[in-house]
Design an enzyme around this catalytic site. Structure first.
Site, short mmCIF file in Angstrom:
data_model
loop_
_atom_site.label_atom_id
_atom_site.label_comp_id
_atom_site.label_asym_id
_atom_site.label_seq_id
_atom_site.Cartn_x
_atom_site.Cartn_y
_atom_site.Cartn_z
N ASP A 123 -1.39 -8.17 -16.00
CA ASP A 123 -0.24 -7.31 -15.69
C ASP A 123 -0.15 -6.13 -16.65
O ASP A 123 -0.78 -6.12 -17.71
CB ASP A 123 1.07 -8.12 -15.71
CG ASP A 123 1.37 -8.75 -17.06
OD1 ASP A 123 0.43 -9.12 -17.78
OD2 ASP A 123 2.57 -8.87 -17.42
N GLU A 165 2.07 -11.49 -19.17
CA GLU A 165 2.14 -11.35 -20.63
C GLU A 165 3.24 -10.38 -21.03
O GLU A 165 3.93 -10.58 -22.03
CB GLU A 165 0.79 -10.85 -21.18
CG GLU A 165 0.66 -10.92 -22.70
CD GLU A 165 1.22 -9.71 -23.43
OE1 GLU A 165 1.46 -9.82 -24.65
OE2 GLU A 165 1.44 -8.65 -22.81
ZN ZN Z 1 -1.10 -6.35 -23.79
#
Ligand code: ZN
Length: 531
Positions: free
Chosen positions: A148, A213
């Site tokens: 992401d 993340e």
């Molecule tokens: Zn990163």
């Protein structure tokens, strides 16, 4: 002059002499001694030869071929066209994540057809690849990276953020070019190349690509870690995740690139401060409003930053590793933090980025108050985000804030908190750490590699129970003028630097294979006694 007055004179002289010694002589002597010790340390305390270095350096260091540089750059550019954005928990471009899975499958055909590589989709959007090595019985390791990216404001970009544009055959532009699609695709390029060469890694490793993340990693890396554990993978030799890129000019004393390998990660604590007032008509306001009280409290926090901890945490190792590579003046400072930490802290705290190494930082991120132009506000709220230095606990940070605010009308609530990560071993006998150093030096030959505290957060937190050897490093060069592109506008990576990133992952796979044959598995050395 009589005998009595002579004695009195001598006594007075001795008193003066003692006073002189006490006030000037002793401090002067102590000062001279300190200067002597500092110079001695600057001259004679050198970084010792790294034990693993000679083993790895006695090999033929092959690199990936250069003929496919443009194809690799185009593959990365293609991945940047997929807007796999994480906005907030439960708000992600999930279709884009699935598209990215498909893109990887199409563009890395050898990985996806190799009999020794297993691909699994975890929790619908994350990916786990298990590369089964030829040598059994050795501890596996893990590369962590994420699929992401953070959101963009396209109006502030000079190129379309999801255009995957290559400019002048030099730079690949797009959100995720550095953070962290160059990590995901860089690792995959290295593995694809190994298979293309008809080879197979000796040692088993995992490629763990989380999908969230940027919004905590709870559904991605956390689930990946749980799956590994459920399978009986309880120990890993090391974990390598994203971290600082190589940079120049951040720390004075050398014009070489500095590669800071994260051996710890700052903790976080987010506090909500609130003040409740009595709402009323603005024509006869109270002397202090909820907004005024809270604003004063927040201003006090900004005026009184958390204490300097320079030299009390792992950053003392950063400077010890740097010392042999800088001019005499800086060597004097870096080898003697016990003496110069105050001076250095004052210099470093002038720049926000270096200030982050000195202390727990304080960021006022949200401030709300007031409901109408002519109404005295019933309440005011502010959010404070601290990044906690490894030498401080969350409790200590909150206690300091409470003391500085020193106003019982301000309510302090903890929204979230996490302690700084434990310090991973970085001594001479920590083979994984030394291997990371060697791999960096094989690709970035002029780099000075140092252990450091990573000031942001990564998915590493979900792998803490697997190993003490957790390292955070981004194998690419980011020029000082490009630092703000990181999570900012016009994010880009040069084709040359992307090639180096792929080379780094290739070298680390090769080096990890060599170590299983030639030296025993890693030992744990916590602390800097080996430096
Ligand atoms: Zn990163």
């Amino acid at each position: 002059m009589g005998l009595a007055s002579k004695r009195k004179g001598r006594w007075r002289y001795r008193c003066w002499q003692k006073l002189f010694l006490a006030l000037i002589g002793f401090p002067l002597a102590a000062g001279v001694l300190l200067v002597f010790v500092a110079i001695f340390r600057a001259v004679f305390v050198h970084q010792q030869t790294q034990s693993v270095l000679h083993i790895l350096n006695n090999q033929v260091v092959d690199k990936i071929d250069e003929s496919q540089i443009m194809q690799r750059a185009e593959r990365l550019a293609g991945a940047l066209k997929i807007p796999s954005v994480s906005y907030a928990t439960d708000n992600q471009e999930k279709e884009a994540l699935l598209q990215l899975h498909q893109y990887l499958e199409t563009n890395f055909p050898l990985i996806h057809s190799a009999s020794f590589i297993k691909k699994e989709v975890i929790n619908t959007y994350s990916l786990l690849y298990t590369v089964e090595g030829t040598t059994k019985g050795k501890l596996p390791y893990l590369f962590a990276s994420h699929l992401d990216v953070v959101p963009v404001d396209p109006s502030t970009w000079e190129v379309p953020p999801f255009g995957g544009k290559i400019v002048n055959r030099t730079y690949i532009y797009g959100r995720g070019a550095i953070d962290d699609k160059s990590g995901v695709l860089g690792i995959m390029e290295a593995v694809e190349y190994i298979i293309q060469m008809g080879q197979r890694p000796q040692r088993t490793f995992f490629m763990a690509f989380g999908h969230d993340e940027e919004i905590s990693g709870k559904r991605g890396a956390h689930e990946l870690a749980k799956i590994l554990q459920a399978r009986g993978v309880n120990r890993l030799d090391f974990v390598l995740d994203e971290g600082f890129p190589l940079s120049k000019g951040l720390i004075p004393g050398t014009d070489k690139h500095i590669a800071m390998v994260g051996i710890s990660e700052k903790g976080t604590v987010t506090l909500e401060l609130s003040v409740t007032g009595n709402p009323g008509h603005s024509s006869f306001p109270p002397a202090e409003s909820a907004i005024g009280i809270l604003a004063a409290a927040v201003a006090r926090l900004e005026e009184n930053p958390q204490p300097s901890l320079l030299g009390k945490g792992p950053e003392s190792a950063t400077f010890k590793y740097l010392a042999p590579h800088v001019s005499f003046f800086y060597r004097l400072l870096y080898n003697n933090l016990w003496l110069f930490s105050g001076l250095m802290a004052r210099e470093m705290e002038r720049v926000p980025l270096t200030n982050a190494f000195v202390r727990t930082t304080t960021a006022i991120t949200v401030f709300h108050g007031g409901i109408k132009d002519n109404v005295v506000p019933p309440s005011a709220k502010a959010v404070i985000n601290h990044r906690v230095h490894p030498s401080q606990t969350v409790t200590e940070v909150i206690a300091y804030d409470r003391e500085i605010i020193s106003d019982p009308r301000v309510r302090i609530q903890v929204k979230t908190s996490r302690e700084a990560h434990p310090i991973s071993p970085f001594g001479l006998d920590c083979i994984p750490f030394q291997m990371v150093i060697v791999s960096i030096k094989q690709v970035f030959t002029d780099a000075v590699v140092v252990p450091a505290v990573f000031i942001a957060n990564t998915d590493t937190r979900w792998y803490l129970s697997f190993t003490t050897n957790l390292y955070r490093f981004l194998p690419t060069v980011v020029a000082p003028e490009d630092v703000n592109r990181y999570h900012g506008n016009n994010e880009r990576i040069s084709i040359k630097h992307y090639h180096e990133a792929v080379n780094f992952y290739y070298r680390i796979i090769k080096n990890a294979d060599m170590l299983t044959d030639q030296v025993p598995s890693s030992t744990i050395n916590n602390g800097d006694q080996e430096l």
